[in-house]
Design a protein around this motif. Sequence first.
Motif: not given
Length: 486
Positions: A273-281, A294-304, A326-335
């Motif tokens: 998904v992109d910054s709209r949390l929408a499929s890239v297709d 989620y894949v950010d603008a630099e191409g770095v991907s993360r799963t939660t 607004r757009d999604y820009r990634g999340s901090r991860s706290v476990a």
Amino acid sequence: MTAHEASAEERRIVVVGAGMAAARLVEGLVARGLGPQVTVLGKEHHAPYNRILLSAVLEGTHAPGTLTLRDREWFAEHGVDLRLGVRVVGIDREARVVRTVDDLDEEQEVAWTDLVLATGLIPKLPPIRGVVDAKGNLHPKVHAFRTMADCRDLLAVLPDAQRAVVVGGGLLGLQVARALAGRGLATEIVEGSEHLMSRQLSAPGGRALARDLRRLGTSVYTGARAVRLTDEGLVLDNGFTLSTDLVILTAGGRPAMALARDAGLTVRRGIVVDSRLASVDDPHVHAIGDCAEYVDAEGVSRTTGFVSPAWEQATVLAEMLSGDTRDYRGSRSVARLRATDLDVAVMGEPEEAAADEHTEIVEISNPLAGSYRKLVVRHGVIVGATLVGDLSHVGLITQHFDRGTRLGPDEPGALLMPPRTTAPTQLHDSTEICSCAGVTAGEIRACSSLAQVVETTRATTGCGGCREAVCQLLEQRATTADVGAR
């Protein structure tokens, strides 16, 4: 006409999955008046519940009903079409429908203008001979632990069991092991990696955690894999055979992507998904939670993999579906590890961050006390943290991590030292108390009861690790109010 241009009567937001991410999304949509336009399709027969606290039900500290996030009546009251006990078996992107099958094998089509995939994880079945018979059924001794039904099945056989082996030394495995030990079972953990919680902890942190478990009476076998289940017990690849009445499988899971893949959507580690949390297709198909990548603008991907980023994605998507830009820009991860007498918190990706040549590591280890604390700092900012055995400063460290606070040279070390006092009244209103829902001390103090905290902030409904702190703050608030009344 696009889905977002459709009239209120024509628009239909269909959510596939009824887990924690889906529940938070629907809460956000209801708050924006979109409830009557929402359909939720859940495979389980239970209204959305807190999956993280299933181990508390197993332990006996929570009743199953207390895990419900929103009951059926709440969905009906807000006009949400909640359909439980149905499986989505296909997505037709051209016709904009999903195909479902219920317990009676009756098929239906559900139309959508916006589709949200919140399908979560599929548990992994480790390659252990004898665990599954020729018909694909689990051996009577073997239990998965992912759903409320799994939990109830396991509870039903506990009275006749004395020994248990938990396969998997991650967060879930440790929670289950502590719950079983609390029920009086002799419990052992088998983990194929060289140390516990290998995805989140370094070797010293994993060893500290293993010492804590052994101190509590739970045996730990790391660097060993279960290979066969026999009448004598569970056989490990190091030659050991562990006699047991129960084998509980908690060895992780993988994102549920089959629906997306079959619909022609791009999948890698998750549904991309992109910054709209929408499929890239397809801009009208979204994914959130464990199934999303989620894949950010630099191409770095993360799963939660954790509840806090899944809830953040759900909150952002609710805003976007209601028209916000607004757009999604990634999340901090706290476990946080929710297990009796075990204290573990991990922020970010500390092991990955520590490998960066531009980071510095501040750490304190006390093997005798079973504690290990590490901060990974880049240019004065905490970019990762590991806390085992001492969470006295977890709120303040989380706050600095979340805000990207630039610390002075002595501050990281001070954060790892035991506090002079932990009185809740000394916490600033901006100090984060619930990392899952991002709730501060000030927001807790604004509530008059735990029920109000749950309803208005959703604190304590995630991993449950903040419950004690929340209750302390409420007690302090009540005491202050009593003094003021006099």
